[in-house]
Write a protein that holds these residues in place. Sequence first.
Motif, PDB file in Angstrom:
ATOM      1  N   ALA A 220      67.390 129.405 -62.278  1.00 21.30           N
ATOM      2  CA  ALA A 220      67.564 128.792 -63.601  1.00 21.30           C
ATOM      3  C   ALA A 220      66.417 127.834 -63.913  1.00 21.30           C
ATOM      4  O   ALA A 220      65.859 127.835 -65.013  1.00 21.30           O
ATOM      5  CB  ALA A 220      68.894 128.040 -63.651  1.00 21.30           C
ATOM      6  N   THR A 221      66.041 127.045 -62.924  1.00 24.88           N
ATOM      7  CA  THR A 221      64.991 126.038 -63.117  1.00 24.88           C
ATOM      8  C   THR A 221      63.666 126.714 -63.481  1.00 24.88           C
ATOM      9  O   THR A 221      62.990 126.320 -64.441  1.00 24.88           O
ATOM     10  CB  THR A 221      64.821 125.223 -61.805  1.00 24.88           C
ATOM     11  N   ILE A 222      63.328 127.752 -62.735  1.00 27.51           N
ATOM     12  CA  ILE A 222      62.045 128.430 -62.987  1.00 27.51           C
ATOM     13  C   ILE A 222      62.117 129.206 -64.303  1.00 27.51           C
ATOM     14  O   ILE A 222      61.160 129.212 -65.080  1.00 27.51           O
ATOM     15  CB  ILE A 222      61.649 129.306 -61.777  1.00 27.51           C
ATOM     16  N   GLU A 223      63.267 129.820 -64.583  1.00 26.90           N
ATOM     17  CA  GLU A 223      63.399 130.548 -65.865  1.00 26.90           C
ATOM     18  C   GLU A 223      63.251 129.590 -67.047  1.00 26.90           C
ATOM     19  O   GLU A 223      62.592 129.917 -68.036  1.00 26.90           O
ATOM     20  CB  GLU A 223      64.756 131.268 -65.938  1.00 26.90           C
ATOM     21  N   LEU A 224      63.849 128.424 -66.942  1.00 19.92           N
ATOM     22  CA  LEU A 224      63.712 127.440 -68.037  1.00 19.92           C
ATOM     23  C   LEU A 224      62.256 127.001 -68.174  1.00 19.92           C
ATOM     24  O   LEU A 224      61.730 126.909 -69.286  1.00 19.92           O
ATOM     25  CB  LEU A 224      64.621 126.225 -67.783  1.00 19.92           C
ATOM     26  N   MET A 225      61.596 126.742 -67.050  1.00 20.16           N
ATOM     27  CA  MET A 225      60.199 126.285 -67.113  1.00 20.16           C
ATOM     28  C   MET A 225      59.267 127.367 -67.655  1.00 20.16           C
ATOM     29  O   MET A 225      58.231 127.074 -68.238  1.00 20.16           O
ATOM     30  CB  MET A 225      59.726 125.829 -65.727  1.00 20.16           C
ATOM     31  N   GLU A 226      59.644 128.634 -67.466  1.00 16.77           N
ATOM     32  CA  GLU A 226      58.769 129.720 -67.927  1.00 16.77           C
ATOM     33  C   GLU A 226      59.148 130.239 -69.314  1.00 16.77           C
ATOM     34  O   GLU A 226      58.442 131.075 -69.873  1.00 16.77           O
ATOM     35  CB  GLU A 226      58.792 130.858 -66.900  1.00 16.77           C
ATOM     36  N   ALA A 227      60.248 129.730 -69.865  1.00 21.19           N
ATOM     37  CA  ALA A 227      60.666 130.194 -71.200  1.00 21.19           C
ATOM     38  C   ALA A 227      59.636 129.747 -72.245  1.00 21.19           C
ATOM     39  O   ALA A 227      59.047 128.666 -72.111  1.00 21.19           O
ATOM     40  CB  ALA A 227      62.035 129.616 -71.539  1.00 21.19           C
ATOM     41  N   PRO A 228      59.403 130.575 -73.283  1.00 22.42           N
ATOM     42  CA  PRO A 228      58.498 130.137 -74.347  1.00 22.42           C
ATOM     43  C   PRO A 228      59.003 128.819 -74.953  1.00 22.42           C
ATOM     44  O   PRO A 228      60.213 128.649 -75.137  1.00 22.42           O
ATOM     45  CB  PRO A 228      58.591 131.272 -75.380  1.00 22.42           C
ATOM     46  N   ALA A 229      58.079 127.907 -75.247  1.00 20.75           N
ATOM     47  CA  ALA A 229      58.457 126.561 -75.702  1.00 20.75           C
ATOM     48  C   ALA A 229      59.412 126.600 -76.893  1.00 20.75           C
ATOM     49  O   ALA A 229      60.345 125.799 -76.979  1.00 20.75           O
ATOM     50  CB  ALA A 229      57.207 125.763 -76.044  1.00 20.75           C
ATOM     51  N   GLU A 230      59.200 127.588 -77.800  1.00 23.31           N
ATOM     52  CA  GLU A 230      60.040 127.616 -79.008  1.00 23.31           C
ATOM     53  C   GLU A 230      61.497 127.995 -78.695  1.00 23.31           C
ATOM     54  O   GLU A 230      62.394 127.734 -79.488  1.00 23.31           O
ATOM     55  CB  GLU A 230      59.438 128.523 -80.088  1.00 23.31           C
ATOM     56  N   ASN A 231      61.724 128.614 -77.520  1.00 22.31           N
ATOM     57  CA  ASN A 231      63.113 128.953 -77.135  1.00 22.31           C
ATOM     58  C   ASN A 231      63.856 127.763 -76.553  1.00 22.31           C
ATOM     59  O   ASN A 231      65.076 127.779 -76.457  1.00 22.31           O
ATOM     60  CB  ASN A 231      63.127 130.082 -76.099  1.00 22.31           C
ATOM     61  N   VAL A 232      63.097 126.772 -76.111  1.00 23.51           N
ATOM     62  CA  VAL A 232      63.735 125.613 -75.467  1.00 23.51           C
ATOM     63  C   VAL A 232      64.118 124.622 -76.566  1.00 23.51           C
ATOM     64  O   VAL A 232      63.366 123.708 -76.905  1.00 23.51           O
ATOM     65  CB  VAL A 232      62.796 124.981 -74.412  1.00 23.51           C
ATOM     66  N   LYS A 233      65.306 124.832 -77.110  1.00 27.14           N
ATOM     67  CA  LYS A 233      65.730 124.067 -78.294  1.00 27.14           C
ATOM     68  C   LYS A 233      66.273 122.697 -77.901  1.00 27.14           C
ATOM     69  O   LYS A 233      66.279 121.778 -78.701  1.00 27.14           O
ATOM     70  CB  LYS A 233      66.818 124.849 -79.043  1.00 27.14           C
TER      71      LYS A 233
END
Length: 311
Positions: A220-233
């Motif tokens: 989860a941690t790595i997936e969140l860090m690698e998510a495109p910035a615009e997806n991290v709401k």
Amino acid sequence: MSTERILIIGSNGQIGLELAENLRLKYGSENVVCSDVRKMENQIEPFEIVDVLDKDALSGIVKKYEITQVYLLAALLSATAEKNPKFAWDLNMNGLFHVLDMAKEGIIKKIYWPSSIAVFGPTTPRLNTPQYTVMEPNTIYGISKQAGERYCEYYHQKYGVDVRSIRYPGLIGWKSAPGGGTTDYAVHIYHEALKSKSYECFLSANTALPMMYMPDAIRATIELMEAPAENVKIRSSYNLGGISFNPEEIAASIRKYIPEFTISYNPDFRQAIADSWPQSIDDSEARKDWGWNPAYDLDGMTKVMLENLSK
Ligand code: AKB
């Protein structure tokens, strides 16, 4: 060749050890710099001794290795923080300020900072706790994590800092020992089940808490860090659900593999901490924004925990 250079602060702790292993596989060992206040035996390099409260030393390391991302894991957890509230506040908050300020100054590009289910308190709905709800934590750890979340969101909104965070539930793994948390019983119980076939639990039988098997938490941690910035709401911190169980249920799961295992109960000061936390978590925002999906259930985790610990 990775263009990222990662610094893990608090790399010798329960999460840090497994995170470092995974990040090294992904980004290359030379691109993952570990740091902690003490060096371990057989410490994998590159490693630096650093105190997160020493901002000059920290920025010296960031510049030396041309660090782009920081995972800030150094913190006092719930039980230890109650015993030393002033130091807990100092470490948990000032460590975060140092890293947030380095990102604000443009020295680093991205930050991971863990929050916790401890941000919730006794007035929070305890079942399927929503992302947005009443938050009145009554532990010093929870208060520091909630304040930290507010600061993360503030630095993102005001200064564009790319900070990402998860509200970890109790984390359970076999590769390293937890230190100073209220959820630690769910790791100790496996060790004792194998060693002495019995365990005395410091929480009562029906104290349900949100938990997660470590490989799920690392993914989860790595997936969140690698998510495109615009997806991290959400730039405070994401709810993250895994498995919810109480001591009686984890004991029953262990009995499927070790039928003679017994559990007894002797609740201590950690009972009040656990009673102020959620029993289960609604993580629909994480699922929607960056595709979170846990892989392990209680029996699946028990099987791998016992297999690996008995080796
Ligand atoms: C603790 O028990 O303090 C931690 C946490 C839930 O953040 N494991």
